[in-house]
Enzyme design. Structure first.
Site, PDB file in Angstrom:
ATOM      1  N   HIS A   1       0.835  -1.208   0.000  1.00  0.00           N
ATOM      2  CA  HIS A   1       0.000   0.000   0.000  1.00  0.00           C
ATOM      3  C   HIS A   1       0.869   1.257   0.000  1.00  0.00           C
ATOM      4  O   HIS A   1       0.712   2.139  -0.853  1.00  0.00           O
ATOM      5  CB  HIS A   1      -0.918  -0.023   1.228  1.00  0.00           C
ATOM      6  CG  HIS A   1      -1.829   1.155   1.344  1.00  0.00           C
ATOM      7  ND1 HIS A   1      -3.166   1.101   1.020  1.00  0.00           N
ATOM      8  CD2 HIS A   1      -1.604   2.434   1.756  1.00  0.00           C
ATOM      9  CE1 HIS A   1      -3.717   2.282   1.212  1.00  0.00           C
ATOM     10  NE2 HIS A   1      -2.790   3.113   1.674  1.00  0.00           N
ATOM     11  N   GLU A   2       1.788   1.315   0.958  1.00  0.00           N
ATOM     12  CA  GLU A   2       2.629   2.514   1.063  1.00  0.00           C
ATOM     13  C   GLU A   2       3.563   2.641  -0.135  1.00  0.00           C
ATOM     14  O   GLU A   2       3.863   3.753  -0.585  1.00  0.00           O
ATOM     15  CB  GLU A   2       3.431   2.499   2.378  1.00  0.00           C
ATOM     16  CG  GLU A   2       2.574   2.495   3.637  1.00  0.00           C
ATOM     17  CD  GLU A   2       1.486   3.571   3.660  1.00  0.00           C
ATOM     18  OE1 GLU A   2       1.681   4.650   3.046  1.00  0.00           O
ATOM     19  OE2 GLU A   2       0.438   3.337   4.277  1.00  0.00           O
TER      20      GLU A   2
ATOM     21  N   HIS B   1       1.813   4.410  -2.929  1.00  0.00           N
ATOM     22  CA  HIS B   1       1.928   5.867  -2.769  1.00  0.00           C
ATOM     23  C   HIS B   1       3.315   6.341  -3.225  1.00  0.00           C
ATOM     24  O   HIS B   1       3.457   7.366  -3.894  1.00  0.00           O
ATOM     25  CB  HIS B   1       1.755   6.265  -1.300  1.00  0.00           C
ATOM     26  CG  HIS B   1       0.339   6.285  -0.813  1.00  0.00           C
ATOM     27  ND1 HIS B   1      -0.672   6.944  -1.473  1.00  0.00           N
ATOM     28  CD2 HIS B   1      -0.229   5.753   0.308  1.00  0.00           C
ATOM     29  CE1 HIS B   1      -1.806   6.809  -0.789  1.00  0.00           C
ATOM     30  NE2 HIS B   1      -1.562   6.091   0.281  1.00  0.00           N
TER      31      HIS B   1
ATOM     32  N   HIS C   1       3.727   6.732  -6.853  1.00  0.00           N
ATOM     33  CA  HIS C   1       3.068   7.965  -7.299  1.00  0.00           C
ATOM     34  C   HIS C   1       4.050   9.137  -7.192  1.00  0.00           C
ATOM     35  O   HIS C   1       4.098  10.014  -8.066  1.00  0.00           O
ATOM     36  CB  HIS C   1       1.835   8.218  -6.429  1.00  0.00           C
ATOM     37  CG  HIS C   1       0.758   8.985  -7.115  1.00  0.00           C
ATOM     38  ND1 HIS C   1      -0.461   9.243  -6.522  1.00  0.00           N
ATOM     39  CD2 HIS C   1       0.678   9.583  -8.327  1.00  0.00           C
ATOM     40  CE1 HIS C   1      -1.225   9.933  -7.347  1.00  0.00           C
ATOM     41  NE2 HIS C   1      -0.548  10.166  -8.453  1.00  0.00           N
TER      42      HIS C   1
END
Length: 685
Positions: free
Chosen positions: A478-479, A482, A485
């Site tokens: 999940h992290e 990010h 991105h």
């Protein structure tokens, strides 16, 4: 000389953590604010006709060093804080708020911005420039540029109060978390808890110069206890302590602070011409209005509730067999784990040996390579703020043919990546991605970002490496989503770069990447026993896949509850006059409650996402982004999860940051708008 006001002489001008002293911060903030104000004055006093370049662009690039120092300071205040740092934060926050208010309420500057905005047709702007102009103009209006002088002063005071009080909220939660620990001397009280966890508890006791075992409210300590401890009384005691964080009437109680924060936000919204704070926030989100958010959450609630009720009934029948007539919230994790083991013959402790942290990290690095041609190389000479932190250079492979037709391959530097995985007293709970420096392009140079991932995984011990639960595996993915991105960002302006997107779009990349954790084809490449190298057996991989939606109804209701609580707090602030925080919480989450409500506990006083972080009136975005990520991953599933053409399109979405409307960006990638059915199909079949 103050290290923070000079150009850093480190590799890639990275943060010189080893040279920064706490006493450097306050003077550097003051000096850099003065420097930034001179840059603003230069824009305002420029005698030339206002243009996009000498007003909007100049403003976008101003305050660069101040942004870097702010990122360093506030990131450390979350990941490696101290009493001294927290005290500095209390001094610095109002200074920074006053500085930003001064800019946003600078009438001469706004007049120049407005002139360019009103005459934008004559500038022949590209899409990103148009977005920057629109966002700059709107940002000033939303910060009070159209208010009269008296109201501008009111807004400035409100903004300063909000910054100080939200900071205090977070500090109270951290202190309240660290203040509690349970010292256990009788091993029988730890029945059911796996040896690896007991070893962790023993190490914690040793660090405190105590005999026996110590359990804390830090998640890597608390969650395993609630999952495996057979001693129900102790589970209740730990759950009560956790539920009383900043809700015990003591020094670190946040109840009054919540009311103050919500009233300040309401005042801010009304001053700017909005009905309430949610109305103000959602104007700048994909969802657009509180009504649309509440309708969205209620639609999911209706669909998910029957599944959640059925799941809880299964747990209650297990508890009944143990003589528990009325199951409580503190029983949930324990019986959910029992049921998961019975249904899928899986438990975290069986799986953990197959997920040593370094192996999982290599897998996520490998996935980034397969999808986006990224490679990661550790650097030991780049300063870091704690010995646990590791730093990686991130490169992008660029393959092609040279003029003579031979194949060549080059790599381009893309980012620095800091990873910080283990809990400490100075680190807040949870997991997050952040940046020390944004990407942007200026004077022909593409200045690359410095990105950080911070988690709280179990530390390695003398006998075993850090072994992750499957949930922690998905947390890391999940992290890292990010982080991608941020790392792939390729925009002109820092304010539109990386994760600078609409808040209900920002969770798409993170939640999207979690999907890969459940794909057998991918799992087999890295889920290997840390001692034997044996690949996780097919039947267990199958069970992981089958268990993907285990307790999905319960989890969905829990997230909807948080979303409704947040939305109601920011639309119904008047109710705080006659009700306590606890009464409001119980009222707003009533439709999603699956267990008896405990009068002694409340989660709002430690709900840092909405009272300290940036999720005020935005917590719904986790579920909103789930619709996007389910729809996006379905596209991959239909065409191959490593499909290079689709990965290339997705890479464009990631690298575009906030340069386009998120729905347009999504439609360019997918070919259509996302469908809520994709989420319902994934969650409930």
């Amino acid at each position: 000389m103050n290290i923070l006001t000079e150009k850093f002489s480190t590799p890639y001008h990275s943060a010189p953590f080893n040279e920064i002293k706490n006493e450097d911060y306050l003077p550097s903030f003051k000096e850099l604010i003065q420097k930034s104000e001179k840059e603003i004055d230069a824009i305002v006093n420029n005698p030339e006709e206002p243009t996009f370049e000498n007003v909007i662009e100049a403003l976008a690039y101003s305050g660069e060093q101040l942004d870097v120092v702010s990122n360093i300071f506030f990131n450390l205040n979350s990941a490696e804080t101290s009493d001294e740092l927290q005290q500095i934060a209390q001094e610095v926050s109002p200074i920074l708020t006053e500085y930003s208010s001064k800019i946003s309420q600078n009438e001469a500057l706004f007049n120049k911005i407005k002139k360019v905005y009103d005459e934008k047709e004559k500038y022949n702007l590209n899409e990103e420039q148009q977005m920057l102009l629109n966002e700059t103009y709107k940002g000033f209006v939303r910060s009070g540029a159209l208010l009269n002088e008296e109201d501008k002063e009111k807004l400035k005071k409100i903004s300063m109060d909000l910054s100080v009080k939200s900071l205090q909220f977070g500090q109270n939660v951290l202190a309240s978390t660290n203040n509690y620990f349970k010292h256990i001397t009788n091993k029988e009280d730890l029945a059911g808890i796996p040896d690896a966890i007991l070893e962790q508890y023993a190490e914690e006791a040793k660090e405190r110069n105590l005999e026996g075992w110590v359990v804390t409210l830090q998640y890597p300590s608390y969650i395993p206890f609630m999952t495996y401890a057979e001693n129900r009384n102790l589970r209740k005691e730990l759950a009560l302590a956790n539920g009383k964080k900043s809700f015990d009437g003591g020094e670190f109680d946040n109840q009054n602070l919540i009311k103050e924060l919500l009233h300040l936000k309401q005042q801010k919204a009304e001053l700017l011409g909005y009905k309430d704070y949610a109305d103000y926030v959602l104007e700048e989100r994909m969802a657009k209005s509180p009504t649309k958010v509440i309708d969205f959450l209620n639609e999911l609630l209706v669909k998910a509730k029957p599944y959640a009720d059925k799941e809880i009934e299964e747990l209650k029948s297990l508890a009944k067999a143990d003589g528990i007539d009325e199951m409580q919230a503190y029983d949930h994790t324990f019986y959910a784990e029992k049921l998961r083991k019975a249904k899928y013959d899986l438990n975290d402790e069986e799986l953990k040996p197959y997920f040593p942290l370094e192996q999982v990290q290599e897998a996520v690095f490998g996935l980034a390579n397969k999808l986006f041609d990224l490679t990661f190389e550790e650097r030991n000479d780049i300063p870091k703020y704690h010995e646990d932190v590791k730093v990686y250079e991130v490169f992008e492979a660029e393959s092609g043919k040279s003029e003579d037709g031979s194949h060549n391959s080059e790599k381009t530097f893309k980012a620095l990546l800091y990873v910080d995985y283990f809990p400490r007293k100075g680190k807040r709970a949870g997991a997050w991605m952040t940046s020390y420096k944004n990407q942007y392009q200026k004077d022909g140079e593409n200045s690359r970002p410095h990105i950080s991932i911070v988690c709280n995984f179990s530390k390695p011990t003398k006998e075993t490496p850090s072994l992750l639960t499957f949930q922690e595996v998905t947390t890391l993915f999940h992290e890292f989503g990010h982080a991608l991105h941020g790392m792939l960002a390729n925009t002109q302006y820092p304010t539109l770069s990386g994760t600078s997107v609409k808040w209900d779009f920002v969770e798409l990349p993170s939640q999207f990447l979690e999907n890969f954790c459940y794909e057998p084809e991918f799992l087999k490449t890295f889920a290997k026993h840390y001692k034997t190298g044996e690949v996780l057996p097919d039947e267990k991989i199958e069970k992981i896949e089958q268990s993907k939606n285990f307790m999905e109804g319960y989890q969905t209701l829990r997230q909807i509850g948080f979303g409704l609580l947040d939305m109601n707090y920011h639309t119904q602030v008047g109710e705080l006059e006659g009700l306590s925080v606890k009464e409001c919480e119980d009222k707003y989450t009533k439709a999603t409650q699956l267990y008896p409500v405990n009068p002694e506990t409340a989660m709002s006083p430690s709900f840092s996402h909405i009272f300290q972080g940036g999720y005020s009136a935005g917590y719904y975005s986790y579920k909103w982004a789930e619709v996007l990520d389910a729809d996006a991953f379905q596209y991959f599933k239909e065409n191959g999860i490593f499909n290079p053409e689709i990965a290339a399109k997705y890479k464009v979405l990631l690298s575009s940051g906030g340069t386009k409307d998120p729905m347009e960006l999504y439609k360019s990638f997918r070919g259509s708008e996302p469908k809520v059915e994709s989420l319902l199909k994934r969650a409930f079949g």
